[in-house]
Each structure stands twice: as structure tokens, then as C-alpha cells.
Design an enzyme around this catalytic site. Structure first.
Site, PDB file in Angstrom:
ATOM      1  N   GLN A   1     -12.308  13.758  -1.879  1.00 57.47           N
ATOM      2  CA  GLN A   1     -12.109  15.103  -2.423  1.00 57.47           C
ATOM      3  C   GLN A   1     -13.019  16.162  -1.806  1.00 57.47           C
ATOM      4  O   GLN A   1     -12.605  17.302  -1.612  1.00 57.47           O
ATOM      5  CB  GLN A   1     -12.279  15.076  -3.947  1.00 57.47           C
ATOM      6  CG  GLN A   1     -11.278  14.143  -4.587  1.00 57.47           C
ATOM      7  CD  GLN A   1     -11.167  14.302  -6.099  1.00 57.47           C
ATOM      8  OE1 GLN A   1     -11.230  15.402  -6.624  1.00 57.47           O
ATOM      9  NE2 GLN A   1     -10.987  13.202  -6.792  1.00 57.47           N
TER      10      GLN A   1
ATOM     11  N   SER B   1       1.768   9.418  -5.838  1.00 58.52           N
ATOM     12  CA  SER B   1       1.210  10.513  -6.646  1.00 58.52           C
ATOM     13  C   SER B   1       2.165  11.694  -6.596  1.00 58.52           C
ATOM     14  O   SER B   1       2.825  11.921  -5.564  1.00 58.52           O
ATOM     15  CB  SER B   1      -0.143  10.937  -6.080  1.00 58.52           C
ATOM     16  OG  SER B   1      -0.556  12.157  -6.663  1.00 58.52           O
TER      17      SER B   1
ATOM     18  N   TYR C   1      -4.835  13.723   1.346  1.00 60.22           N
ATOM     19  CA  TYR C   1      -4.290  12.908   0.251  1.00 60.22           C
ATOM     20  C   TYR C   1      -2.797  13.181   0.070  1.00 60.22           C
ATOM     21  O   TYR C   1      -1.989  12.265  -0.069  1.00 60.22           O
ATOM     22  CB  TYR C   1      -5.069  13.191  -1.028  1.00 60.22           C
ATOM     23  CG  TYR C   1      -4.694  12.293  -2.183  1.00 60.22           C
ATOM     24  CD1 TYR C   1      -5.132  10.967  -2.240  1.00 60.22           C
ATOM     25  CD2 TYR C   1      -3.908  12.769  -3.227  1.00 60.22           C
ATOM     26  CE1 TYR C   1      -4.793  10.143  -3.313  1.00 60.22           C
ATOM     27  CE2 TYR C   1      -3.564  11.956  -4.301  1.00 60.22           C
ATOM     28  CZ  TYR C   1      -4.012  10.639  -4.333  1.00 60.22           C
ATOM     29  OH  TYR C   1      -3.669   9.824  -5.404  1.00 60.22           O
TER      30      TYR C   1
ATOM     31  N   VAL D   1      -5.084   9.823 -14.575  1.00 61.16           N
ATOM     32  CA  VAL D   1      -5.624   8.661 -15.288  1.00 61.16           C
ATOM     33  C   VAL D   1      -7.151   8.628 -15.199  1.00 61.16           C
ATOM     34  O   VAL D   1      -7.736   8.895 -14.137  1.00 61.16           O
ATOM     35  CB  VAL D   1      -5.035   7.361 -14.690  1.00 61.16           C
ATOM     36  CG1 VAL D   1      -5.493   6.149 -15.499  1.00 61.16           C
ATOM     37  CG2 VAL D   1      -3.514   7.433 -14.645  1.00 61.16           C
TER      38      VAL D   1
ATOM     39  N   THR E   1     -10.032   7.256 -14.287  1.00 63.90           N
ATOM     40  CA  THR E   1     -10.616   6.253 -13.390  1.00 63.90           C
ATOM     41  C   THR E   1     -11.677   6.989 -12.573  1.00 63.90           C
ATOM     42  O   THR E   1     -11.867   8.204 -12.732  1.00 63.90           O
ATOM     43  CB  THR E   1      -9.550   5.704 -12.412  1.00 63.90           C
ATOM     44  OG1 THR E   1      -9.090   6.806 -11.612  1.00 63.90           O
ATOM     45  CG2 THR E   1      -8.374   5.067 -13.139  1.00 63.90           C
TER      46      THR E   1
HETATM   47  P1  NAP Z   1      -9.954   4.249  -8.009  1.00 61.94           P
HETATM   48  O1  NAP Z   1     -10.504   4.014  -9.362  1.00 61.94           O
HETATM   49  O2  NAP Z   1     -10.667   5.136  -7.053  1.00 61.94           O
HETATM   50  O3  NAP Z   1      -9.727   2.810  -7.323  1.00 61.94           O
HETATM   51  C1  NAP Z   1      -9.261   2.743  -6.011  1.00 61.94           C
HETATM   52  C2  NAP Z   1      -9.205   1.278  -5.601  1.00 61.94           C
HETATM   53  O4  NAP Z   1      -8.732   1.217  -4.227  1.00 61.94           O
HETATM   54  C3  NAP Z   1     -10.582   0.590  -5.616  1.00 61.94           C
HETATM   55  O5  NAP Z   1     -10.412  -0.755  -6.023  1.00 61.94           O
HETATM   56  C4  NAP Z   1     -10.993   0.656  -4.160  1.00 61.94           C
HETATM   57  O6  NAP Z   1     -11.921  -0.344  -3.766  1.00 61.94           O
HETATM   58  C5  NAP Z   1      -9.641   0.390  -3.507  1.00 61.94           C
HETATM   59  N1  NAP Z   1      -9.628   0.673  -2.083  1.00 61.94           N
HETATM   60  C6  NAP Z   1      -9.950   1.818  -1.434  1.00 61.94           C
HETATM   61  N2  NAP Z   1      -9.844   1.637  -0.109  1.00 61.94           N
HETATM   62  C7  NAP Z   1      -9.446   0.349   0.090  1.00 61.94           C
HETATM   63  C8  NAP Z   1      -9.156  -0.444   1.240  1.00 61.94           C
HETATM   64  N3  NAP Z   1      -9.280   0.037   2.492  1.00 61.94           N
HETATM   65  N4  NAP Z   1      -8.744  -1.723   1.062  1.00 61.94           N
HETATM   66  C9  NAP Z   1      -8.626  -2.236  -0.189  1.00 61.94           C
HETATM   67  N5  NAP Z   1      -8.926  -1.558  -1.311  1.00 61.94           N
HETATM   68  C10 NAP Z   1      -9.312  -0.268  -1.166  1.00 61.94           C
HETATM   69  O7  NAP Z   1      -8.463   4.816  -8.089  1.00 61.94           O
HETATM   70  P2  NAP Z   1      -7.345   4.749  -9.252  1.00 61.94           P
HETATM   71  O8  NAP Z   1      -7.397   6.010  -9.997  1.00 61.94           O
HETATM   72  O9  NAP Z   1      -7.406   3.442  -9.950  1.00 61.94           O
HETATM   73  O10 NAP Z   1      -6.049   4.828  -8.324  1.00 61.94           O
HETATM   74  C11 NAP Z   1      -5.150   3.757  -8.156  1.00 61.94           C
HETATM   75  C12 NAP Z   1      -3.911   4.318  -7.485  1.00 61.94           C
HETATM   76  O11 NAP Z   1      -3.327   5.333  -8.312  1.00 61.94           O
HETATM   77  C13 NAP Z   1      -4.170   4.987  -6.135  1.00 61.94           C
HETATM   78  O12 NAP Z   1      -3.113   4.699  -5.257  1.00 61.94           O
HETATM   79  C14 NAP Z   1      -4.182   6.465  -6.474  1.00 61.94           C
HETATM   80  O13 NAP Z   1      -3.871   7.272  -5.366  1.00 61.94           O
HETATM   81  C15 NAP Z   1      -3.124   6.509  -7.550  1.00 61.94           C
HETATM   82  N6  NAP Z   1      -3.211   7.679  -8.429  1.00 61.94           N
HETATM   83  C16 NAP Z   1      -4.249   7.822  -9.282  1.00 61.94           C
HETATM   84  C17 NAP Z   1      -4.295   8.937 -10.123  1.00 61.94           C
HETATM   85  C18 NAP Z   1      -5.397   9.133 -11.112  1.00 61.94           C
HETATM   86  O14 NAP Z   1      -5.367  10.143 -11.852  1.00 61.94           O
HETATM   87  N7  NAP Z   1      -6.356   8.223 -11.233  1.00 61.94           N
HETATM   88  C19 NAP Z   1      -3.280   9.911 -10.047  1.00 61.94           C
HETATM   89  C20 NAP Z   1      -2.233   9.735  -9.150  1.00 61.94           C
HETATM   90  C21 NAP Z   1      -2.204   8.605  -8.358  1.00 61.94           C
HETATM   91  P3  NAP Z   1     -13.547  -0.071  -3.810  1.00 61.94           P
HETATM   92  O15 NAP Z   1     -13.965  -0.335  -5.221  1.00 61.94           O
HETATM   93  O16 NAP Z   1     -14.063  -1.048  -2.824  1.00 61.94           O
HETATM   94  O17 NAP Z   1     -13.747   1.365  -3.403  1.00 61.94           O
END
Ligand code: NAP
Length: 236
Positions: free
Chosen positions: A95, A144, A159, A192, A194
Site C-alpha cells: 500500500q 477483489s 494491486y 475483511v 486481516t
Molecule cells: P493477508 O492477511 O495479508 O494474508 C496474505 C497471505 O498471502 C499471507 O499468508 C501471506 O504470507 C501470503 N503470501 C503473500 N505472498 C506470498 C507468496 N509469494 N507465496 C505464498 N504466500 C504468499 O491477506 P488477506 O486479507 O487474508 O487476503 C487474502 C486474499 O483476499 C488476497 O488474495 C487478497 O487480495 C484478497 N482480498 C482481501 C481483502 C481484505 O479486505 N482483506 C479484500 C479483497 C480481497 P506471509 O504471512 O508470509 O506474508
């Protein structure tokens, strides 16, 4: 492994939405392979699920490393004879660096696309042939609404581009499985709570995981090549 137990791989399963999806798939009786790019974080996550009485296995996977993707493919084939469900959940959102289309660096663009778009494609190239062996598969790309063409603006270009690209990947992969019982779809989990979503987010992990779980467990004849939020089809 119990007879007919479905095998599911979740990328980025160590925290956030990916962890919740692992938890719920295990509760539903799936053999879950929780993957993480950092083995110590992944093993911690597996232990938390084991402490809750759930049986999951760990395998390391950095989605940007093609050799690791090949390695997990061999593991799945040897251990389980295939793969039933893939959740392409892993993603980054840089970000601080990903501010505006006129200033974003090529490095930020490359890193983000390498993980969110090409990483998901690379894992899918491993997974779909394994699904084809058993004539069954459910592939969910966690996208997303920031990647929706109809909502694009100049902010967060890396993104947004990565998730628009993931939507394109979804449509193209779905074309390869058309007419079979392998269903490829993508979804928007909502905002969400997270690490990525931040504390101000409006949705719980359970709410964020709901449509992902629904797509992962679709009955035969379900949608293929579509995008969903709250189980309702979205425009691209
Ligand atoms: P998060 O809490 O930041 O978790 C991201 C996960 O991806 C972590 O386990 C991270 O591992 C892993 N990751 C990043 N780079 C990687 C790589 N090269 N190889 C393997 N793992 C990798 O995100 P989240 O909110 O749970 O998001 C999950 C999904 O939902 C994503 O696709 C995100 O774009 C989508 N999304 C989320 C939101 C939201 O509001 N949270 C909204 C729209 C879409 P590390 O722990 O090692 O960093």
C-alpha cells in the site's frame, strides 16, 4: 486418508482469509494442505488447527517460485494421486508504494503481479492437470472488487492491475475446463479484518471466507468462469 476424502490446497494459508478457509475446509472433512511461503509460520498455523482438533498437513509454497510449485505438484500426486480443490488466496498489497498510476515503480508492479496474478496462474498450471486426472476440480481465485474494470481509478495501480489480471486468468483457465466437472471461478471477499484489510474493515474472517467456501464446494453443473461476491455473480 479416508476413502473419497477430497484434497484441498490453500495458498497463503498461514493467516487471514487463507487460514480461515483452511479451518473451514478441514471442518467439512477435506484433507487440507495448508501452504505458506514461510515454513515456521505455516507450521505454527497447522499447530493451531491441530490444537482445535483439526487434521491438516503442511507443505511449503511460495507462489512466485516455479520450482516450489513443481515440487508440491509431485507431492500431491505421490501422496494423494491428484488434487480436488485449489484456493489461490496468497496475495500482497504494497500500500505504501502502490499509490498512483503516474508514479508507481516498475518494481512494485512486478512484485505485485508476480504474486497475485502470475503466482496464481503458475499454481493453477500445476493443479488443473492433477484435477483432470480424476475428472473433478474446484479452483477459486481470491480476487477483489478493486480489479473490476467497471470500478477502476488511478489509485493502487499495481494491486488493481494484478486483480484485473487474475480475473482474466480465471476466464482463460475456465475456458480450458469448459464442459468438464472442473469449475474455475473467482470472488471478492469484501473488506475483511486481516493484516491486509486492517482493523477498520467491516467483515469477519467467516464472512470473508463464505463465498470462497461456497465456490470450493459447488455441486456438478455449477458456474464456470464467473466472478462472485456474497454468492451473487458480479460484473467484470
Ligand atoms: P493477508 O492477511 O495479508 O494474508 C496474505 C497471505 O498471502 C499471507 O499468508 C501471506 O504470507 C501470503 N503470501 C503473500 N505472498 C506470498 C507468496 N509469494 N507465496 C505464498 N504466500 C504468499 O491477506 P488477506 O486479507 O487474508 O487476503 C487474502 C486474499 O483476499 C488476497 O488474495 C487478497 O487480495 C484478497 N482480498 C482481501 C481483502 C481484505 O479486505 N482483506 C479484500 C479483497 C480481497 P506471509 O504471512 O508470509 O506474508
Amino acid at each position: 486418508m479416508a476413502k473419497n476424502q477430497r484434497v484441498a490446497v490453500v495458498t497463503g494459508g498461514n493467516r487471514g482469509i487463507g487460514f480461515e478457509v483452511c479451518r473451514q475446509l478441514a471442518l467439512k472433512g477435506y484433507k487440507v494442505v495448508l501452504t505458506s511461503r514461510d515454513p515456521s509460520k505455516g507450521l505454527d498455523a497447522v499447530q493451531r488447527l491441530k490444537d482445535a482438533g483439526l487434521s491438516v498437513v503442511f507443505h511449503p509454497l511460495d507462489v512466485t517460485e516455479a520450482s516450489g510449485v513443481t515440487a508440491i505438484g509431485r507431492f500431491l500426486e505421490k501422496e494423494f494421486g491428484g488434487l480436488d480443490v485449489l484456493i489461490n488466496n496468497a496475495a500482497i498489497f504494497l500500500q505504501e508504494e502502490d499509490r498512483d498510476i503516474l508514479s508507481v515503480s516498475m518494481t512494485t508492479l512486478e512484485q505485485t503481479l508476480a504474486t497475485n496474478t502470475l503466482g496464481a496462474l503458475c499454481v493453477s498450471q500445476m493443479a488443473i492437470p492433477l484435477m483432470q486426472k480424476n475428472h473433478y476440480g474446484r479452483l477459486v481465485n481470491v480476487s477483489s472488487d478493486m480489479g473490476q474494470l467497471s470500478r477502476l481509478n488511478r489509485s493502487s495501480p499495481a494491486y488493481r492491475l494484478s486483480k484485473t489480471g487474475l480475473n482474466v486468468v480465471t476466464r482463460m483457465l475456465a475456458d480450458t475446463t469448459r464442459g468438464t466437472d472442473i469449475l474455475v471461478n473467482c470472488c471478492h471477499p469484501g473488506w475483511v479484518k486481516t493484516d491486509m484489510g486492517g482493523p477498520g474493515a467491516t467483515r469477519s474472517l467467516e464472512q470473508g471466507a463464505d463465498t470462497i467456501l461456497w465456490l470450493a464446494t459447488l455441486p456438478s453443473g455449477g458456474p464456470n468462469g464467473a466472478s462472485f461476491m456474497d454468492r451473487v455473480e458480479m460484473e467484470w
